[in-house]
Every structure is written in C-alpha cells, then in structure tokens.
Design a protein around this motif. Structure first.
Motif, PDB file in Angstrom:
ATOM      1  N   GLY A 259       0.818  -1.201   0.000  1.00 48.65           N
ATOM      2  CA  GLY A 259       0.000   0.000   0.000  1.00 48.65           C
ATOM      3  C   GLY A 259       0.857   1.258   0.000  1.00 48.65           C
ATOM      4  O   GLY A 259       2.080   1.178   0.067  1.00 48.65           O
ATOM      5  N   PRO A 260       0.223   2.425  -0.081  1.00 48.24           N
ATOM      6  CA  PRO A 260      -1.216   2.691   0.003  1.00 48.24           C
ATOM      7  C   PRO A 260      -1.978   2.525  -1.318  1.00 48.24           C
ATOM      8  O   PRO A 260      -3.191   2.695  -1.319  1.00 48.24           O
ATOM      9  CB  PRO A 260      -1.260   4.162   0.445  1.00 48.24           C
ATOM     10  N   SER A 261      -1.286   2.224  -2.437  1.00 48.93           N
ATOM     11  CA  SER A 261      -2.031   2.091  -3.694  1.00 48.93           C
ATOM     12  C   SER A 261      -3.011   0.930  -3.614  1.00 48.93           C
ATOM     13  O   SER A 261      -2.763  -0.066  -2.927  1.00 48.93           O
ATOM     14  CB  SER A 261      -1.077   1.879  -4.871  1.00 48.93           C
ATOM     15  N   ILE A 262      -4.122   1.079  -4.323  1.00 51.38           N
ATOM     16  CA  ILE A 262      -5.136   0.030  -4.404  1.00 51.38           C
ATOM     17  C   ILE A 262      -5.307  -0.284  -5.892  1.00 51.38           C
ATOM     18  O   ILE A 262      -5.318   0.632  -6.718  1.00 51.38           O
ATOM     19  CB  ILE A 262      -6.487   0.516  -3.827  1.00 51.38           C
ATOM     20  N   PHE A 263      -5.409  -1.561  -6.232  1.00 52.42           N
ATOM     21  CA  PHE A 263      -5.597  -1.920  -7.651  1.00 52.42           C
ATOM     22  C   PHE A 263      -6.890  -2.709  -7.814  1.00 52.42           C
ATOM     23  O   PHE A 263      -7.352  -3.368  -6.880  1.00 52.42           O
ATOM     24  CB  PHE A 263      -4.401  -2.740  -8.169  1.00 52.42           C
ATOM     25  N   MET A 264      -7.434  -2.620  -9.011  1.00 54.40           N
ATOM     26  CA  MET A 264      -8.647  -3.379  -9.346  1.00 54.40           C
ATOM     27  C   MET A 264      -8.458  -3.980 -10.735  1.00 54.40           C
ATOM     28  O   MET A 264      -7.905  -3.312 -11.622  1.00 54.40           O
ATOM     29  CB  MET A 264      -9.862  -2.436  -9.387  1.00 54.40           C
ATOM     30  N   LEU A 265      -8.933  -5.194 -10.941  1.00 55.81           N
ATOM     31  CA  LEU A 265      -8.857  -5.836 -12.251  1.00 55.81           C
ATOM     32  C   LEU A 265     -10.227  -5.780 -12.917  1.00 55.81           C
ATOM     33  O   LEU A 265     -11.244  -6.000 -12.263  1.00 55.81           O
ATOM     34  CB  LEU A 265      -8.436  -7.304 -12.110  1.00 55.81           C
ATOM     35  N   SER A 266     -10.231  -5.510 -14.221  1.00 52.20           N
ATOM     36  CA  SER A 266     -11.483  -5.506 -14.990  1.00 52.20           C
ATOM     37  C   SER A 266     -11.260  -6.231 -16.306  1.00 52.20           C
ATOM     38  O   SER A 266     -10.146  -6.240 -16.841  1.00 52.20           O
ATOM     39  CB  SER A 266     -11.928  -4.076 -15.310  1.00 52.20           C
ATOM     40  N   ILE A 267     -12.359  -6.781 -16.833  1.00 53.55           N
ATOM     41  CA  ILE A 267     -12.241  -7.493 -18.116  1.00 53.55           C
ATOM     42  C   ILE A 267     -12.200  -6.485 -19.262  1.00 53.55           C
ATOM     43  O   ILE A 267     -11.480  -6.649 -20.229  1.00 53.55           O
ATOM     44  CB  ILE A 267     -13.425  -8.465 -18.303  1.00 53.55           C
ATOM     45  N   GLU A 268     -12.990  -5.421 -19.137  1.00 54.99           N
ATOM     46  CA  GLU A 268     -13.092  -4.472 -20.255  1.00 54.99           C
ATOM     47  C   GLU A 268     -12.557  -3.101 -19.873  1.00 54.99           C
ATOM     48  O   GLU A 268     -12.633  -2.694 -18.713  1.00 54.99           O
ATOM     49  CB  GLU A 268     -14.554  -4.344 -20.674  1.00 54.99           C
ATOM     50  N   GLU A 269     -12.086  -2.393 -20.897  1.00 48.26           N
ATOM     51  CA  GLU A 269     -11.505  -1.077 -20.647  1.00 48.26           C
ATOM     52  C   GLU A 269     -12.551  -0.103 -20.098  1.00 48.26           C
ATOM     53  O   GLU A 269     -12.276   0.675 -19.192  1.00 48.26           O
ATOM     54  CB  GLU A 269     -10.904  -0.516 -21.940  1.00 48.26           C
ATOM     55  N   ARG A 270     -13.788  -0.197 -20.630  1.00 44.44           N
ATOM     56  CA  ARG A 270     -14.780   0.787 -20.149  1.00 44.44           C
ATOM     57  C   ARG A 270     -15.096   0.561 -18.667  1.00 44.44           C
ATOM     58  O   ARG A 270     -15.368   1.505 -17.936  1.00 44.44           O
ATOM     59  CB  ARG A 270     -16.028   0.822 -21.024  1.00 44.44           C
ATOM     60  N   THR A 271     -15.015  -0.684 -18.204  1.00 43.40           N
ATOM     61  CA  THR A 271     -15.216  -0.936 -16.767  1.00 43.40           C
ATOM     62  C   THR A 271     -14.034  -0.353 -15.987  1.00 43.40           C
ATOM     63  O   THR A 271     -14.212   0.287 -14.943  1.00 43.40           O
ATOM     64  CB  THR A 271     -15.308  -2.456 -16.481  1.00 43.40           C
TER      65      THR A 271
END
Ligand code: HSE
Length: 309
Positions: A259-271
C-alpha cells in the motif's frame, strides 16, 4: 553495448491473497534509467528525480543489487547509473524493486547477458532487503520475467511465470507514504488454521483462474483474510474503494503490495475507466491528493535497449 536505456516497470505484489508469492508487472508507470559500463571498478549513481534517494551504493537499492552482481562476476568492472524515478517510493507499486531489478537487467545486457533471470532475482533481492528488511521477490520477479509470476520459494529460488487472460488494471495511489518495513511490522506472526485454509484455497483458485482464463474464478479468489484486514486500516477510503469498484463491475482487487495504492482488475476497458471514476470521486471527497492509472499487465517486464553513447 556500452550504454543502455532501461524502462523498469511498476508491479503489484501479493495480488491480494498471495502475500510475498504472487506479483504482476504493470505497463505504466515505469522508472527510466540509463546505465553504462566502465573499466573503473565501483558503482556511481545519479538521480534525475527529486526524491533525494541515497547516492552511496551501499545505501541505495540499485547500488546494493549491482554490488551483489559485481561480487558474483569476479571481474573488475564498474557501472554508472542514472535514475529518473516515475514510480514514487512508498507507493506500493514496487518502486524499490523497479530500481533494483532495472539496474541488474541493465548490467546484464551490458555484460552480454551472462546471468540467468534467476541470478538477477537473487541480486535484486538485496535491494528489497535494504528497503524492507526482508528478501522477497514478488515485485522483482514480474519485472524480470514479465507478466504474472509465482515465487514458489526464495530458498532455493523457484519462480514460475503464469499465463493469464486479457485484463485491465486500474490503480489509485493516494499520496500518503506507507513504508513497506512499517506495513510488515504490524502483521501478526501467527495465522489461524481456518484462515490459512481459506487463503491457500484462494491462492490456488487465483492461479488456476489465470491459467484457465476463468474470470469468475479470478474474481472469487481475490480475497485476503490474513494481511488485508490488518493493513487496510493504514489506507483511508479502502473499504469504500473496494465496494464501489466492485459495484462498478471490477472483478476484484485490493491493496497493491504494502500500500497505500489500491488496484482493481477488470475485463473491459470501459469498466476499468468506470472504476477509475469511482476512485477519483472517493479521494476527491476525502480531500486526499491521489494519482490514478488505467493500464495493462506488462507481458515483457523490464525493457533494456541500446543507447547512443
Ligand atoms: N509482499 C511485500 C509486502 C511486497 O506486501 O510486504 C511489498 O511491496
């Protein structure tokens, strides 16, 4: 080659459930370095950024990694390194690993690729030891091998590169500093068996999800019952970010490294872009400065090219 340019990628260590064993390289941000080989023994370091990092090679993460490499080489060579850090130290995006792994990757190219990736991990881990007090390779390995890596063991080194399906990564870096050494010190030394069972189920699930390109399994496995409950208290807005990004369609995510960064995974770019919007709204409302990235997993890892000398 007498002089090389190095693009040393950021990385997300742990990938939520895989503390110290899983990591992925990011396409953005990346440190820029140049390096040249000299006949005069010794390591000299110049910084082009304003972070005021130590210039003494014994106290610099790139420096100690290069000293380990030179010791192994048993030849009288020296290196001059110029570093422009675009990955902020203390961000949780593998800043120290980028410097250490970038330096040894550059040195190896200058020496005609005499060392294996495994050797380079061994040298670069000296940088991690200096930065956090402990040798860990979950940021270094994805930089040097590219993509997503599993560090099954560091003694002896056993690193596996995993295949993975197309994914977008959204990162928010609230501009507060969390030192990895501090974020490690607050962790408990003992784990309850029921938590361990849940955690290794998730690690196996996440690895299988990547290999089988099973997005739902990846999403379900992005859960950490051991480290996140302790560390998330250091990150303002963490619970909100997770809830709102998942509601916006992210597969899952959590603390990037320590941390402190938080990451998120998405399938599509618009998400991934919607997720970024949620992150921006949360930190703007909290009045905390932040920086966001919408990026991809960097398949190749650290890039070394010949420079004009
Ligand atoms: N696995 C390490 C930790 C990564 O979480 O402490 C540090 O970037």
């Amino acid at each position: 080659m007498k002089k090389v340019n190095i693009l040393a990628t950021a990385s997300v260590a742990n990938l939520v459930c895989g503390f110290d064993v899983l990591g992925m390289a990011l396409a953005d941000p990346a440190d820029r370095m140049t390096m040249s080989l000299t006949d005069r023994p010794g390591i000299t370091i110049t910084h082009e950024d304003g972070y005021g990092l130590p210039l003494d090679p014994e106290k610099n993460v790139a420096g100690v990694a290069l000293l380990a490499l030179v010791e192994d080489l048993k030849e009288k060579v020296g290196f001059h390194v110029t570093v422009n850090k675009l990955i902020k130290p203390g961000s949780g995006l593998g800043s120290s690993a980028a410097s250490a792994a970038g330096a040894v990757a550059g040195a190896n190219a200058l020496l005609g690729n005499r060392f294996s990736n495994e050797d380079l991990v061994r040298f670069a881990m000296m940088g991690e030891k200096l930065a956090s007090g402990v040798k860990h390779a979950d940021n270094i390995a994805p930089g040097l091998y590219g993509g997503i890596t599993l560090v099954r063991s560091i003694l002896p080194l056993d690193i596996v590169r995993l295949s993975f399906p197309p994914l977008y990564v959204t990162v928010v870096h609230p501009q507060i500093e969390v030192k990895t050494s501090d974020a490690r010190q607050i962790l408990r030394n003992q784990v309850q068996l029921k938590d361990a069972i849940r955690q290794w189920g998730n690690i196996a699930g996440l690895v299988t999800g990547f290999l089988q390109k099973d997005y739902a399994l990846i999403g379900r496995s992005l859960e950490d019952v051991i480290v996140e409950p302790v560390r998330s208290i250091l990150i303002p807005g963490f619970v909100d970010v997770k809830q709102r990004c998942m509601a916006a369609g992210a597969l899952g995510g959590g603390i990037s490294g320590s941390g402190p960064s938080i990451f998120m995974l998405s399938i599509e770019e618009r998400t991934a872009l919607k997720v970024e919007q949620e992150m921006k709204e949360i930190y703007s409302a909290l009045g905390i400065e932040f920086r966001t990235y919408v990026t991809r997993i960097c398949d190749k890892g650290i890039k070394v090219t010949e420079a004009d000398s």
